[in-house]
Design a protein around this motif. Structure first.
Motif, mmCIF file in Angstrom:
data_model
loop_
_atom_site.group_PDB
_atom_site.id
_atom_site.type_symbol
_atom_site.label_atom_id
_atom_site.label_comp_id
_atom_site.label_asym_id
_atom_site.label_seq_id
_atom_site.Cartn_x
_atom_site.Cartn_y
_atom_site.Cartn_z
ATOM 1 N N THR A 69 3.441 35.369 -51.730
ATOM 2 C CA THR A 69 4.462 35.105 -52.745
ATOM 3 C C THR A 69 5.830 35.350 -52.130
ATOM 4 N N ILE A 70 6.700 34.357 -52.216
ATOM 5 C CA ILE A 70 8.102 34.538 -51.842
ATOM 6 C C ILE A 70 8.814 34.988 -53.116
ATOM 7 N N VAL A 71 9.230 36.241 -53.156
ATOM 8 C CA VAL A 71 9.773 36.854 -54.360
ATOM 9 C C VAL A 71 11.215 36.414 -54.603
ATOM 10 N N GLU A 72 12.048 36.511 -53.560
ATOM 11 C CA GLU A 72 13.459 36.159 -53.692
ATOM 12 C C GLU A 72 14.087 36.063 -52.305
ATOM 13 N N ALA A 73 15.317 35.603 -52.288
ATOM 14 C CA ALA A 73 16.082 35.510 -51.034
ATOM 15 C C ALA A 73 17.462 36.109 -51.266
ATOM 16 N N ARG A 74 18.074 36.532 -50.167
ATOM 17 C CA ARG A 74 19.447 37.042 -50.286
ATOM 18 C C ARG A 74 20.226 36.685 -49.023
ATOM 19 N N VAL A 75 21.517 36.500 -49.204
ATOM 20 C CA VAL A 75 22.477 36.226 -48.137
ATOM 21 C C VAL A 75 22.031 35.028 -47.279
ATOM 22 N N LEU A 76 21.524 33.983 -47.925
ATOM 23 C CA LEU A 76 21.132 32.805 -47.157
ATOM 24 C C LEU A 76 22.379 32.133 -46.603
ATOM 25 N N ALA A 86 17.386 25.760 -51.218
ATOM 26 C CA ALA A 86 16.486 26.360 -50.236
ATOM 27 C C ALA A 86 15.026 26.212 -50.642
ATOM 28 N N TYR A 87 14.193 26.030 -49.624
ATOM 29 C CA TYR A 87 12.748 26.060 -49.812
ATOM 30 C C TYR A 87 12.110 26.677 -48.580
ATOM 31 N N VAL A 88 10.885 27.164 -48.759
ATOM 32 C CA VAL A 88 10.173 27.882 -47.710
ATOM 33 C C VAL A 88 8.952 27.079 -47.292
ATOM 34 N N GLN A 89 8.744 27.040 -45.995
ATOM 35 C CA GLN A 89 7.558 26.398 -45.432
ATOM 36 C C GLN A 89 6.875 27.442 -44.558
ATOM 37 N N PHE A 90 5.565 27.572 -44.676
ATOM 38 C CA PHE A 90 4.878 28.536 -43.825
ATOM 39 C C PHE A 90 3.570 27.960 -43.336
ATOM 40 N N PHE A 91 3.140 28.485 -42.199
ATOM 41 C CA PHE A 91 1.857 28.094 -41.634
ATOM 42 C C PHE A 91 1.304 29.276 -40.854
ATOM 43 N N SER A 92 0.001 29.292 -40.687
ATOM 44 C CA SER A 92 -0.628 30.393 -39.961
ATOM 45 C C SER A 92 -1.060 29.919 -38.586
ATOM 46 N N ARG A 93 -1.131 30.855 -37.700
ATOM 47 C CA ARG A 93 -1.639 30.585 -36.362
ATOM 48 C C ARG A 93 -2.648 31.678 -36.049
ATOM 49 N N ILE A 94 -3.888 31.287 -35.987
ATOM 50 C CA ILE A 94 -4.964 32.225 -35.689
ATOM 51 C C ILE A 94 -5.662 31.708 -34.443
ATOM 52 N N GLN A 153 17.769 36.826 -45.541
ATOM 53 C CA GLN A 153 16.512 37.547 -45.691
ATOM 54 C C GLN A 153 15.715 36.956 -46.853
ATOM 55 N N ILE A 154 14.396 37.072 -46.762
ATOM 56 C CA ILE A 154 13.547 36.738 -47.900
ATOM 57 C C ILE A 154 12.605 37.907 -48.161
ATOM 58 N N HIS A 155 12.299 38.096 -49.428
ATOM 59 C CA HIS A 155 11.386 39.153 -49.846
ATOM 60 C C HIS A 155 9.996 38.523 -49.952
ATOM 61 N N VAL A 156 9.083 39.009 -49.115
ATOM 62 C CA VAL A 156 7.731 38.445 -49.033
ATOM 63 C C VAL A 156 6.720 39.476 -49.525
ATOM 64 N N HIS A 157 5.835 39.015 -50.392
ATOM 65 C CA HIS A 157 4.715 39.852 -50.835
ATOM 66 C C HIS A 157 3.420 39.133 -50.465
ATOM 67 N N MET A 158 2.524 39.841 -49.776
ATOM 68 C CA MET A 158 1.226 39.280 -49.413
ATOM 69 C C MET A 158 0.131 40.244 -49.865
ATOM 70 N N HIS A 159 -0.942 39.654 -50.336
ATOM 71 C CA HIS A 159 -2.104 40.436 -50.768
ATOM 72 C C HIS A 159 -3.344 39.825 -50.131
ATOM 73 N N PHE A 160 -4.081 40.636 -49.386
ATOM 74 C CA PHE A 160 -5.291 40.176 -48.714
ATOM 75 C C PHE A 160 -6.514 40.698 -49.457
ATOM 76 N N GLN A 161 -7.433 39.794 -49.792
ATOM 77 C CA GLN A 161 -8.681 40.175 -50.427
ATOM 78 C C GLN A 161 -9.834 39.789 -49.522
ATOM 79 N N SER A 162 -10.715 40.751 -49.260
ATOM 80 C CA SER A 162 -11.872 40.431 -48.430
ATOM 81 C C SER A 162 -13.071 40.132 -49.297
#
Length: 104
Positions: A12-19, A31-39, A95-104
């Protein structure tokens, strides 16, 4: 988004500041956010890129960041402000405020 076969990651991208303002003539950032994973091998990261969408010129890069997912997977969460350096690591206050939650 799947980290591997043993869990799921909610981002979850919660908010941004000082963009950084990318609009030349006093407009507002779209503004918009794009993300990708690299494993791969020993690397397990989320790459985040933030852009400003322009009607006429396409998009302008505001900044980008990389977050290591190993601590997120170990603790189950991440909740922090992430700095967005400009291209080639140049300084930025964005800066952006990022919240991540991992469930196994």
């Amino acid at each position: 988004m799947w980290l591997d076969t043993s869990g799921q990651l909610l981002i979850t991208i919660v908010e941004a500041r000082v963009l950084d303002d990318k609009d030349t003539f006093g407009g507002l950032n779209d503004a918009y956010v794009q993300f990708f994973s690299r494993i791969e091998h020993d690397q397990n990261h989320i790459h985040i890129k933030v852009y400003d969408e322009d009607d006429t010129a396409g998009r302008d890069a505001i900044g980008s960041a990389k977050i290591d997912l190993e601590p997120v997977q170990a603790s189950g969460y991440f909740d922090d402000w992430v700095k967005l350096p400009k291209l080639f690591g140049l300084g930025s206050n964005s800066q952006i405020h990022v919240h991540m939650h991992f469930q196994s």
